[in-house]
Design a protein around this motif. Structure first.
Motif, short mmCIF file in Angstrom:
data_model
loop_
_atom_site.label_atom_id
_atom_site.label_comp_id
_atom_site.label_asym_id
_atom_site.label_seq_id
_atom_site.Cartn_x
_atom_site.Cartn_y
_atom_site.Cartn_z
N GLY A 88 0.82 -1.22 0.00
CA GLY A 88 0.00 0.00 0.00
C GLY A 88 0.85 1.26 0.00
O GLY A 88 0.53 2.24 -0.69
N GLN A 89 1.94 1.24 0.75
CA GLN A 89 2.82 2.41 0.79
C GLN A 89 3.45 2.67 -0.57
O GLN A 89 3.53 3.81 -1.03
N VAL A 90 3.91 1.60 -1.22
CA VAL A 90 4.53 1.77 -2.55
C VAL A 90 3.49 2.24 -3.56
O VAL A 90 3.78 3.11 -4.40
N MET A 91 2.28 1.71 -3.47
CA MET A 91 1.23 2.12 -4.40
C MET A 91 0.88 3.61 -4.23
O MET A 91 0.41 4.25 -5.17
N ARG A 92 1.14 4.13 -3.03
CA ARG A 92 0.88 5.55 -2.80
C ARG A 92 2.09 6.42 -3.15
O ARG A 92 2.10 7.62 -2.88
N GLY A 93 3.11 5.79 -3.72
CA GLY A 93 4.26 6.54 -4.20
C GLY A 93 5.40 6.67 -3.22
O GLY A 93 6.30 7.49 -3.43
N HIS A 94 5.41 5.85 -2.15
CA HIS A 94 6.47 5.94 -1.14
C HIS A 94 7.47 4.80 -1.33
O HIS A 94 7.08 3.65 -1.58
N LYS A 95 8.74 5.12 -1.19
CA LYS A 95 9.76 4.07 -1.19
C LYS A 95 9.72 3.34 0.15
O LYS A 95 9.48 3.95 1.19
N VAL A 96 9.96 2.04 0.11
CA VAL A 96 9.97 1.27 1.35
C VAL A 96 11.26 0.46 1.42
O VAL A 96 11.84 0.08 0.41
N HIS A 97 11.69 0.23 2.63
CA HIS A 97 12.89 -0.58 2.89
C HIS A 97 12.68 -1.28 4.21
O HIS A 97 12.39 -0.65 5.23
N THR A 98 12.83 -2.59 4.22
CA THR A 98 12.64 -3.34 5.45
C THR A 98 13.38 -4.66 5.36
O THR A 98 13.76 -5.11 4.27
#
Length: 365
Positions: A88-98
């Protein structure tokens, strides 16, 4: 969108000297030959393509990946909510790293480091690059390192405990006998020889100072209060001694919920407070320091805050960047060995060092 259309539309190497087809070729070669597992999704989070490293890691064929939702395939039941949140975060245009776990086709869980990168065009999501690095062996090595470090720390603490006991039971007692003998000698000398009397008095004072220093070293090596009563008495004792020696006011805030914990946890917190106070004395220039320790659910939260000036914060940051195993580095290592984390907050009002350590089963002595 077909694979060749995706490459022709989304190029990573724009240049006036290369056309879209050449850029697409570069991108395809980069993805296919990358040792990092990579999957490309379209703007609706549907599978577009993957590289051989991704297919080898998760054991799915492109046909299988295309026929189902990616999260449903590689996120196990326990990671389903987490995977949906990241997507969901990526779909909203946010980069993610975990760093988390994902499931292979054969059902085995693997530790992976994930980067989710949205590709935005005209403020709209055109696609997603998802990179997966297998870190299972790295995590095993880190766990093994922590176990070995923990064993070494236990051995060191046992040696400190032995040295402290020896200093207290032997050397301190011998110095006490020396003081007693010097007192008898002082009475025997009387007023007959003033020079000899002065020498005996000076020797007695020196013996007393040595006794006090050995007692202080013994307490710092392994404070008896820590073994007898735990942190609720050991930290106030440490703070009171620091306040008397430095002239820096200490405010203590110890939660009523605090109890007894495993030796390595209590010792780590005691040493962090000890080093934190030393940093305040060496670098801060602050007239006061506040120490707070609370139990929050299954975590112990320790904070050491001062009101140091900007130049003091610079000195602290320099100390933070040293990698010699002492100071901030030593504090961070102690915390991480126990599965916790260390945070340093520097503001115009001062510096606060925060240590958060997972609380294990209470110790009952």
């Amino acid at each position: 969108m077909r694979e060749h259309e995706f490459f022709e539309t989304h190029t990573m190497f724009p240049s006036p000297r290369t056309d879209a087809g050449t850029s697409a070729t570069y991108l395809r070669a980069l993805i296919e030959n990358s040792p990092i597992a990579l999957v490309v999704l379209d703007g609706h989070y549907r599978y577009s393509m993957s590289n051989p490293a991704f297919e080898a890691l998760f054991q799915y064929t492109p046909k299988e990946l295309r026929s189902a939702d990616l999260d449903d395939l590689i996120a196990g039941p326990e990671q389903a909510d987490e995977a949906a949140c990241l997507s969901g975060q990526v779909m909203r245009g946010h980069k993610v790293h975990t760093v988390t776990q994902r499931r292979r086709r054969d059902g085995m869980m693997v530790d992976v480091e994930i980067y989710g990168i949205p590709l935005m065009m005209d403020d709209k999501l055109a696609g997603v690059y998802a990179l997966y690095q297998d870190v299972t062996e790295r995590n095993k090595a880190q766990i093994a390192y922590r176990e070995i470090s923990g064993q070494l720390e236990n051995l060191q603490q046992e040696e400190r405990r032995r040295l402290a006991r020896d200093l207290h039971d032997s050397t301190s007692q011998e110095l006490a006998v020396l003081n007693w003998n010097l007192s008898r000698l002082m009475n025997l000398v009387g007023e007959q020889d003033e020079a000899l009397k002065t020498l005996v008095r000076q020797t007695k004072e020196l013996a007393y100072e040595c006794s006090a220093r050995i007692r202080s070293v013994s307490y710092l090596l392994h404070p008896p209060l820590l073994g007898d009563s735990g942190l609720t008495l050991a930290i106030p004792w440490l703070a009171e001694g620091f306040e008397q020696r430095s002239g820096i006011g200490v405010t203590l805030e110890l939660g009523q919920e605090l109890g007894r914990y495993r030796d390595e946890i209590e010792i780590a917190i005691f040493r962090i407070v000890q080093e934190g106070l030393a940093n305040v004395l060496r670098h801060s220039g602050s007239p006061v320091v506040k120490i707070s320790l609370h139990q929050r659910q299954r975590w112990l939260e320790l904070a050491i805050g001062d009101q140091g000036k900007s130049h003091a914060r610079e000195a602290l940051m320099q100390a933070r960047n040293r990698s010699n195993g002492v100071g901030i580095s030593g504090m961070r290592e102690r915390v991480e060995q126990l599965g916790g984390y260390l945070q340093i907050d520097c503001t115009e009002n001062g510096t606060t060092v925060k240590a958060t350590i997972p609380m294990e089963v209470n110790f009952h002595g």
